[in-house]
Motif scaffolding. Structure first.
Motif, short mmCIF file in Angstrom:
data_model
loop_
_atom_site.label_atom_id
_atom_site.label_comp_id
_atom_site.label_asym_id
_atom_site.label_seq_id
_atom_site.Cartn_x
_atom_site.Cartn_y
_atom_site.Cartn_z
N PHE A 100 -3.07 -16.70 3.64
CA PHE A 100 -4.21 -16.26 4.46
C PHE A 100 -3.74 -15.55 5.73
O PHE A 100 -4.28 -14.51 6.09
N GLU A 101 -2.71 -16.08 6.37
CA GLU A 101 -2.19 -15.45 7.59
C GLU A 101 -1.54 -14.11 7.27
O GLU A 101 -1.72 -13.13 8.00
N ARG A 102 -0.78 -14.05 6.18
CA ARG A 102 -0.13 -12.79 5.79
C ARG A 102 -1.17 -11.74 5.41
O ARG A 102 -1.00 -10.55 5.69
N ARG A 103 -2.26 -12.16 4.76
CA ARG A 103 -3.32 -11.21 4.37
C ARG A 103 -3.97 -10.63 5.61
O ARG A 103 -4.21 -9.42 5.69
N PHE A 151 7.58 -4.98 3.02
CA PHE A 151 7.09 -6.34 2.89
C PHE A 151 7.27 -7.14 4.19
O PHE A 151 6.44 -7.97 4.54
N ASN A 152 8.35 -6.88 4.91
CA ASN A 152 8.65 -7.65 6.12
C ASN A 152 7.85 -7.23 7.35
O ASN A 152 8.04 -7.80 8.42
N GLU A 153 6.98 -6.25 7.21
CA GLU A 153 6.12 -5.84 8.33
C GLU A 153 5.09 -6.91 8.66
O GLU A 153 4.55 -6.92 9.75
N PHE A 154 4.79 -7.76 7.70
CA PHE A 154 3.67 -8.68 7.83
C PHE A 154 4.16 -10.07 8.21
O PHE A 154 5.18 -10.53 7.71
N GLU A 155 3.40 -10.71 9.08
CA GLU A 155 3.76 -12.04 9.57
C GLU A 155 2.79 -13.07 9.03
O GLU A 155 1.67 -12.74 8.67
N ASN A 186 -3.78 -6.67 6.61
CA ASN A 186 -4.97 -5.84 6.84
C ASN A 186 -4.90 -5.16 8.21
O ASN A 186 -5.21 -3.98 8.34
N LYS A 187 -4.51 -5.92 9.21
CA LYS A 187 -4.45 -5.38 10.57
C LYS A 187 -3.43 -4.23 10.66
O LYS A 187 -3.72 -3.17 11.20
N VAL A 188 -2.24 -4.46 10.11
CA VAL A 188 -1.19 -3.45 10.16
C VAL A 188 -1.58 -2.22 9.34
O VAL A 188 -1.45 -1.08 9.78
N ASN A 189 -2.09 -2.45 8.14
CA ASN A 189 -2.41 -1.32 7.24
C ASN A 189 -3.57 -0.47 7.74
O ASN A 189 -3.61 0.72 7.47
N LYS A 190 -4.51 -1.06 8.47
CA LYS A 190 -5.63 -0.28 8.99
C LYS A 190 -5.17 0.76 10.01
O LYS A 190 -5.83 1.77 10.21
N SER A 191 -4.02 0.52 10.63
CA SER A 191 -3.53 1.46 11.64
C SER A 191 -2.57 2.50 11.07
O SER A 191 -2.09 3.36 11.80
N ILE A 208 -0.65 4.49 1.46
CA ILE A 208 0.05 4.00 2.64
C ILE A 208 1.30 3.29 2.11
O ILE A 208 1.30 2.79 0.99
N VAL A 209 2.35 3.30 2.89
CA VAL A 209 3.62 2.69 2.47
C VAL A 209 3.95 1.57 3.44
O VAL A 209 3.86 1.74 4.66
N SER A 210 4.34 0.41 2.87
CA SER A 210 4.63 -0.76 3.69
C SER A 210 5.93 -1.42 3.26
O SER A 210 6.21 -1.53 2.07
#
Length: 170
Positions: free
Chosen positions: A49-52, A40-44, A56-61, A36-38
């Motif tokens: 702990f919040e970024r993790r 870095f700025n996709e995550f909030e 996880n939520k974004v990458n699962k989709s 999967i390709v991400s």
């Protein structure tokens, strides 16, 4: 070097992440890699702990990709790539999902961007160690995905922390 060596650099990182997993994790991971390709700025999140959780939520989709498709995505972004990191997102006996996470040059501060704008991207293979693991103990490669084992270890770590804090106050 340059864009033509992108696949070679990623393949070296794949070998490195396999070695990291073998050395640091008790799981046996499959050599059937998917990606999967991400960005870095996709995550909030304000902290780790919040970024993790967001990651996880974004990458699962996300849609699972072959190495060639992942390289095509990175190839299109190549001129703006500053740092490319490979992480094991999820591993089991059947397949290992590797997250290729990149950080863009355009996200850098303008003063620093002037210094690095012509530099080649950096490449890293990383496995995050859970905060509750001490020294050289091996850990579950899937700890970031949560699960019962993670919750149990998190619970035990909180108890150890409270006991140690209580001892310090006495």
């Amino acid at each position: 070097m340059g864009k033509e060596n992108l696949k070679e650099k990623i393949e070296i990182c794949i070998v490195n992440i396999q070695q990291l997993a073998t050395t640091n994790c008790w799981n046996k991971i499959s050599s059937n890699f998917v990606f999967i390709v991400s960005d870095f700025n996709e995550f909030e999140g304000e902290n780790f702990f919040e970024r993790r959780k967001s990651r996880n939520k974004v990458n699962k989709s996300k849609i699972i990709l072959s190495l060639d498709l992942a390289i095509d995505i990175l190839d299109r972004e190549y001129q703006d790539l500053y740092d490319v990191n490979l992480y094991i997102f999820k591993a089991n006996k059947k397949e290992t999902i590797i997250e290729i996470q990149y950080y863009r040059k355009s996200n850098l501060a303008s003063d620093y961007l002037k210094m690095v704008k012509d530099n080649e991207p950096m490449y890293h293979a990383k496995i995050l160690k859970p905060y509750y693991v001490k020294d050289s103990n091996k850990f579950d490669v899937n700890w970031e995905s949560g699960g019962l084992r993670y919750l149990w270890n998190h619970f035990l770590a909180q108890i150890r922390y409270r006991i140690n804090t209580f001892r310090l106050t006495i």
